[in-house]
Design an enzyme around this catalytic site. Structure first.
Site: not given
Length: 359
Positions: A195, A259, A274-275, A314, A317
């Site tokens: 990332l 999530c 979240c991490d 998207c 898609c």
């Protein structure tokens, strides 16, 4: 059966390595307090009590330890944690720990084996790639030390997998990476796209859609040939796609674009959803003051769970209902407003994977 899953950072963001792409170092630098002190025994006891409370004293607790480098907290910390959980015999516990592998020795391996820990060791393939991105505070190579310590885990019968961060550099060497795994007889692999930082740092070696497409198509083709020849190699993306082809939920967080609460617990008891979002604005509360159930009812929790995060590709898609844009933090590696490398990779992989499943 009641179940809760948590990720604990007993050493906060403290680490003995200086990896160029470390996302948690980037996150911690964007907090008011970048690195908290090592977790106190009292905090450990609060966490285990809250876990027992969450499953009403019986059920399943999936507990993973990450960092930073979690083993910096010391073996006594982990012994104390396991001892605290044993006070709740009605709870079945699955332990996992992610480490850079540099500090593992026989004593650690014996502890992991005795308590059935699954160990994830960060290893980015062959040495030239490793030394470019992962090194100690003096910029010295740790490659052979990690290889030796992995063999210690293997000798002691500890379950482990290999965690590899795929940079834009490594994305051009899929065949070499696959051969590295086969040559070292590593059978369980998690590939993690590199990332960019929250403010764009490291963008030159972060994966981009074209990198993602190229890497996964080449890696899959090499992997398929190896598997058909009888080699055993479990790869996280392919395993999850297999599950989805069977109509099952993937085990990997974010693959379906929705999530869920990870409950990431910093060393002082602060908890985040979240991490990737252990930032001040996403803090759910502290376990000293709140239960997991109370954290679920916060406005921060409600806002965080407002997903998915889709972009222009998207809209038309064919896999839209399958992934919904994917993980809203990781999709920057394969999805822009102009193109999606994941879609192109799936066009190649899914038909072949489906035939393997049917075969």
């Amino acid at each position: 059966m009641k179940t809760i899953s948590v990720m604990i950072k007993p050493a906060s963001a403290a680490c003995n390595l200086r990896c160029r792409y470390c996302f948690y170092a980037d996150i911690s630098e964007n907090r008011d307090v970048p690195v908290n002190t090592m977790m106190r025994a009292e905090t450990t006891e609060v966490i285990t009590k809250r876990l027992a409370e969450a499953v009403a004293g019986e059920g399943l607790a999936n507990i993973s330890f990450q960092g930073g480098e979690p083993v910096l907290a010391g073996l006594d910390y982990f012994r104390h944690f396991v001892s605290c959980m044993k006070q709740y015999p009605g709870i079945r516990v699955n332990y996992a720990l992610q480490t850079n592998g540099t500090l593992i020795n026989e004593e650690w391996a014996d502890f992991f084996k005795e308590n059935d820990f699954l160990i994830g060791v960060s290893l980015d393939g062959y040495q030239t790639n490793m030394d470019q991105f992962r090194f100690d505070a003096e910029h010295k190579s740790v490659y052979y030390r990690i290889l030796d310590n992995i063999e210690t885990l293997r000798k002691k019968g500890v379950s482990f997998n290999i965690l590899t961060v795929v940079t834009s550099t490594l994305a051009g060497h899929a065949k070499g990476l696959l051969n590295f795994y086969l040559n070292h007889h590593y059978e369980y692999v998690q590939l993690i796209p590199c990332l960019p930082g929250l403010e764009g740092s490291g963008a030159d070696f972060a994966m981009k859609p074209a990198d993602y497409e190229k890497f996964y198509i080449e890696f899959f083709d090499c992997w398929q040939k190896a598997v058909l020849k009888g080699h055993r190699l479990s790869v996280n993306l392919f395993d999850n796609l297999f599950s989805m082809l069977r109509g099952q939920m993937p085990y990997q967080c974010g693959m379906i674009g929705r999530c869920s609460m990870q409950y990431v617990i910093e060393s002082n008891g602060d908890t985040y959803p979240c991490d990737f979002y252990c930032l001040d604005e996403y803090r759910l509360g502290n376990l000293e003051d709140m239960s997991f159930a109370e954290m679920n009812d916060t406005q921060v929790s409600a806002e965080f769970l407002k997903t998915p995060c889709m972009k222009q590709p998207c809209m038309s898609c064919r896999y839209r209902t399958m992934c919904n844009g994917g993980c809203r933090r990781q999709n920057v590696c394969y999805l822009t407003d102009e193109e999606c490398g994941y879609q192109k990779a799936l066009d190649h992989i899914l038909p072949l994977l489906s035939r393997m499943r049917m075969g």
